[in-house]
Scaffold this active site. Structure first.
Site, PDB file in Angstrom:
ATOM      1  N   HIS A  14      -8.647   4.339  -6.577  1.00 15.76           N
ATOM      2  CA  HIS A  14      -7.579   3.252  -6.163  1.00 15.76           C
ATOM      3  C   HIS A  14      -8.285   1.855  -6.748  1.00 15.76           C
ATOM      4  O   HIS A  14      -8.474   1.086  -5.874  1.00 15.76           O
ATOM      5  CB  HIS A  14      -7.446   3.228  -4.539  1.00 15.76           C
ATOM      6  CG  HIS A  14      -6.026   2.559  -4.350  1.00 15.76           C
ATOM      7  ND1 HIS A  14      -5.236   1.977  -4.955  1.00 15.76           N
ATOM      8  CD2 HIS A  14      -5.796   2.458  -2.953  1.00 15.76           C
ATOM      9  CE1 HIS A  14      -4.084   1.398  -4.243  1.00 15.76           C
ATOM     10  NE2 HIS A  14      -4.508   1.699  -3.005  1.00 15.76           N
TER      11      HIS A  14
ATOM     12  N   ARG B 227       1.561   5.406  -9.434  1.00 10.65           N
ATOM     13  CA  ARG B 227       0.974   6.132  -8.381  1.00 10.65           C
ATOM     14  C   ARG B 227       1.243   7.654  -8.479  1.00 10.65           C
ATOM     15  O   ARG B 227       2.242   8.043  -8.239  1.00 10.65           O
ATOM     16  CB  ARG B 227       1.236   5.461  -7.032  1.00 10.65           C
ATOM     17  CG  ARG B 227       1.094   6.204  -5.605  1.00 10.65           C
ATOM     18  CD  ARG B 227       1.017   5.563  -4.447  1.00 10.65           C
ATOM     19  NE  ARG B 227       0.307   4.532  -4.524  1.00 10.65           N
ATOM     20  CZ  ARG B 227      -0.064   3.906  -3.285  1.00 10.65           C
ATOM     21  NH1 ARG B 227       0.534   4.293  -2.303  1.00 10.65           N
ATOM     22  NH2 ARG B 227      -1.044   3.029  -3.226  1.00 10.65           N
TER      23      ARG B 227
ATOM     24  N   GLN C  36      -7.014  -1.680  -5.243  1.00  8.70           N
ATOM     25  CA  GLN C  36      -7.376  -1.835  -3.894  1.00  8.70           C
ATOM     26  C   GLN C  36      -8.738  -2.554  -3.668  1.00  8.70           C
ATOM     27  O   GLN C  36      -8.798  -3.398  -3.162  1.00  8.70           O
ATOM     28  CB  GLN C  36      -7.469  -0.369  -2.890  1.00  8.70           C
ATOM     29  CG  GLN C  36      -7.744  -0.757  -1.733  1.00  8.70           C
ATOM     30  CD  GLN C  36      -6.629  -1.344  -0.754  1.00  8.70           C
ATOM     31  OE1 GLN C  36      -5.677  -1.331  -1.019  1.00  8.70           O
ATOM     32  NE2 GLN C  36      -6.987  -2.615  -0.416  1.00  8.70           N
TER      33      GLN C  36
ATOM     34  N   CYS D 119      -7.913  -0.624   3.788  1.00  6.24           N
ATOM     35  CA  CYS D 119      -6.847  -0.655   2.721  1.00  6.24           C
ATOM     36  C   CYS D 119      -5.657  -0.715   3.412  1.00  6.24           C
ATOM     37  O   CYS D 119      -4.621  -1.117   2.717  1.00  6.24           O
ATOM     38  CB  CYS D 119      -7.180   0.115   1.588  1.00  6.24           C
ATOM     39  SG  CYS D 119      -6.661   2.115   2.097  1.00  6.24           S
TER      40      CYS D 119
ATOM     41  N   ASP E 293     -10.861   4.096   5.910  1.00  5.25           N
ATOM     42  CA  ASP E 293      -9.545   4.652   5.402  1.00  5.25           C
ATOM     43  C   ASP E 293      -9.168   6.037   6.326  1.00  5.25           C
ATOM     44  O   ASP E 293     -10.071   6.296   7.086  1.00  5.25           O
ATOM     45  CB  ASP E 293      -9.792   4.878   3.795  1.00  5.25           C
ATOM     46  CG  ASP E 293      -8.188   5.260   3.493  1.00  5.25           C
ATOM     47  OD1 ASP E 293      -7.289   4.679   4.065  1.00  5.25           O
ATOM     48  OD2 ASP E 293      -8.471   5.454   2.384  1.00  5.25           O
TER      49      ASP E 293
ATOM     50  N   ARG F 249      -3.888  -8.272  -2.429  1.00  5.27           N
ATOM     51  CA  ARG F 249      -3.307  -7.217  -3.409  1.00  5.27           C
ATOM     52  C   ARG F 249      -2.173  -8.101  -4.334  1.00  5.27           C
ATOM     53  O   ARG F 249      -2.431  -7.690  -5.684  1.00  5.27           O
ATOM     54  CB  ARG F 249      -2.552  -6.020  -2.721  1.00  5.27           C
ATOM     55  CG  ARG F 249      -3.353  -5.252  -1.917  1.00  5.27           C
ATOM     56  CD  ARG F 249      -4.268  -4.370  -2.666  1.00  5.27           C
ATOM     57  NE  ARG F 249      -3.515  -3.527  -3.792  1.00  5.27           N
ATOM     58  CZ  ARG F 249      -2.845  -2.263  -3.563  1.00  5.27           C
ATOM     59  NH1 ARG F 249      -2.806  -1.799  -2.299  1.00  5.27           N
ATOM     60  NH2 ARG F 249      -2.136  -1.865  -4.522  1.00  5.27           N
TER      61      ARG F 249
HETATM   62  N1  NVA Z   1      -6.806   7.177   1.035  1.00  5.31           N
HETATM   63  C1  NVA Z   1      -5.490   6.856   1.003  1.00  5.31           C
HETATM   64  C2  NVA Z   1      -5.002   5.637   0.643  1.00  5.31           C
HETATM   65  C3  NVA Z   1      -3.712   4.827   1.045  1.00  5.31           C
HETATM   66  C4  NVA Z   1      -3.562   3.658   0.649  1.00  5.31           C
HETATM   67  C5  NVA Z   1      -4.384   7.740   0.652  1.00  5.31           C
HETATM   68  O1  NVA Z   1      -4.612   7.967  -0.713  1.00  5.31           O
HETATM   69  O2  NVA Z   1      -3.448   8.052   1.172  1.00  5.31           O
HETATM   70  N1   CP Z   2      -3.229   0.006   0.464  1.00 12.16           N
HETATM   71  C1   CP Z   2      -2.143   0.662  -0.248  1.00 12.16           C
HETATM   72  O1   CP Z   2      -2.276   0.859  -1.442  1.00 12.16           O
HETATM   73  O2   CP Z   2      -1.081   0.581   0.667  1.00 12.16           O
HETATM   74  P1   CP Z   2       0.156   1.272   0.261  1.00 12.16           P
HETATM   75  O3   CP Z   2       0.062   2.760   0.218  1.00 12.16           O
HETATM   76  O4   CP Z   2       1.308   0.826   1.396  1.00 12.16           O
HETATM   77  O5   CP Z   2       0.826   1.115  -1.285  1.00 12.16           O
END
Ligand code: NVA
Ligand code: CP
Length: 308
Positions: free
Chosen positions: A133, A106, A136, A262, A222, A290
């Protein structure tokens, strides 16, 4: 010559046939898990997880999933690694991919995970970047199939920020043959060049979010501010005010439409509490899936198509 590792860096890295395989394996793995039946194809295998951003679901689902499949997971937060002291990502890739069987990352720009993958001997999975992502959406579409059957020919409304999750929905629409209705405030719209969707029928943009929701099969949204963009928080809160998914928007959708998010969610911002906590919401199944979908993904990238 060793074969090239099977990376999952963005949704379009896999074909329709591979997604059908993964959805079927997800179902099989989930059913066995629910019956408390041991299934450990990844005994003696190791997953390294590199987190440059916060996580709850991704961390727990990958770590628990790897353990359930018989392997182990090592968690590396950026601050605890030599990345924080300037070690190049390419060197990290060369080193840890000699020690483990699969890596999940990540991070920020997609180019970081691509540089890692280019120097990795083992499969690399995108656990979220600024751009995509894919894990997801793998779980989200599995959840849709579980609830309603095939997503082919259906319409999904994306309300809010044109972010990593949104662009992944667009890639998925092209592969799995559904349509996305997009509605974002001025200045936050999808960039057609970045979306790179070849088939123009795959998405349609709307200035009015109510219209985007009309007669759709699934409404999803989101956070207004994704990780890494926190300095824009105040401006985004003002700009996105009219893009909250509320009961009135859900009434525009089909009567049996689902709501997904998500997570993490901000009730009273991108979604009203009555929607996320209401009867059309499947967010808890979505989060649980997930785990199951990523177990199918780990099995596939490490072992290939196992004999069934
Ligand atoms: N769009 C959000 C998703 C978090 C799971 C982010 O990137 O923070
Ligand atoms: N939806 C998702 O990826 O959640 P986290 O940021 O908690 O991993």
């Amino acid at each position: 010559m060793p074969t090239r590792p099977k990376h999952f860096l963005q949704f379009k890295d896999f074909s329709l046939d591979e997604f059908f395989w993964l959805f079927e394996r997800t179902r099989w793995i989930k059913e066995r898990f629910k019956r408390y039946e041991l299934y450990q194809p990844l005994r003696d295998r190791t997953l390294a997880m590199v987190f440059e951003k916060a996580s709850t679901r991704t961390r727990v689902s990958f770590e628990a999933g790897m353990n359930q499949l018989g392997g182990i997971a090592i968690n590396l937060n950026r601050g605890d690694t030599q990345l924080s002291r300037g070690e190049p990502i390419e060197d990290l890739a060369r080193v840890i991919s000699r020690m483990v069987d699969v890596v999940m990352i990540r991070t920020f720009e997609q180019s970081i995970i691509e540089r890692f993958a280019a120097h990795s001997r083992v499969p690399v999975i995108n656990g979220l970047t600024n751009e995509y992502h894919p894990c997801q959406i793998l779980a989200d579409i599995y959840t849709y199939i579980e609830q309603r059957g095939s997503i082919a020919g259906k319409t999904v409304a994306w309300i809010g920020d044109s972010n990593n999750v949104c662009y992944t929905w667009l890639q998925a629409a092209e592969i799995l043959d559904f349509t996305v209705h997009l509605s974002s405030p001025p200045g936050y719209e999808v960039d057609a060049a970045r979306a790179a969707v070849r088939d123009v029928r795959r998405y349609k943009t709307f200035t009015d979010p109510m219209e985007a929701c009309r007669a759709v099969d699934l409404v999803t949204t989101d956070v207004w501010t994704s990780m890494g963009f926190e300095t824009e928080n105040d401006a985004r809160r003002r700009a996105f005010e009219d893009w909250q998914v509320d009961a009135a928007m859900m009434r525009e959708a089909r009567h049996d439409a689902l709501f997904m998010h998500c997570l993490p969610a901000h009730r009273g911002e991108e979604v009203a509490a009555e929607v996320i906590d209401g009867p059309q919401s499947v967010v808890w199944d979505e989060a649980e899936n997930r785990l199951h979908a990523q177990k199918a993904l780990l099995e596939y990238v490490v072992c290939g198509r196992v004999a069934v």
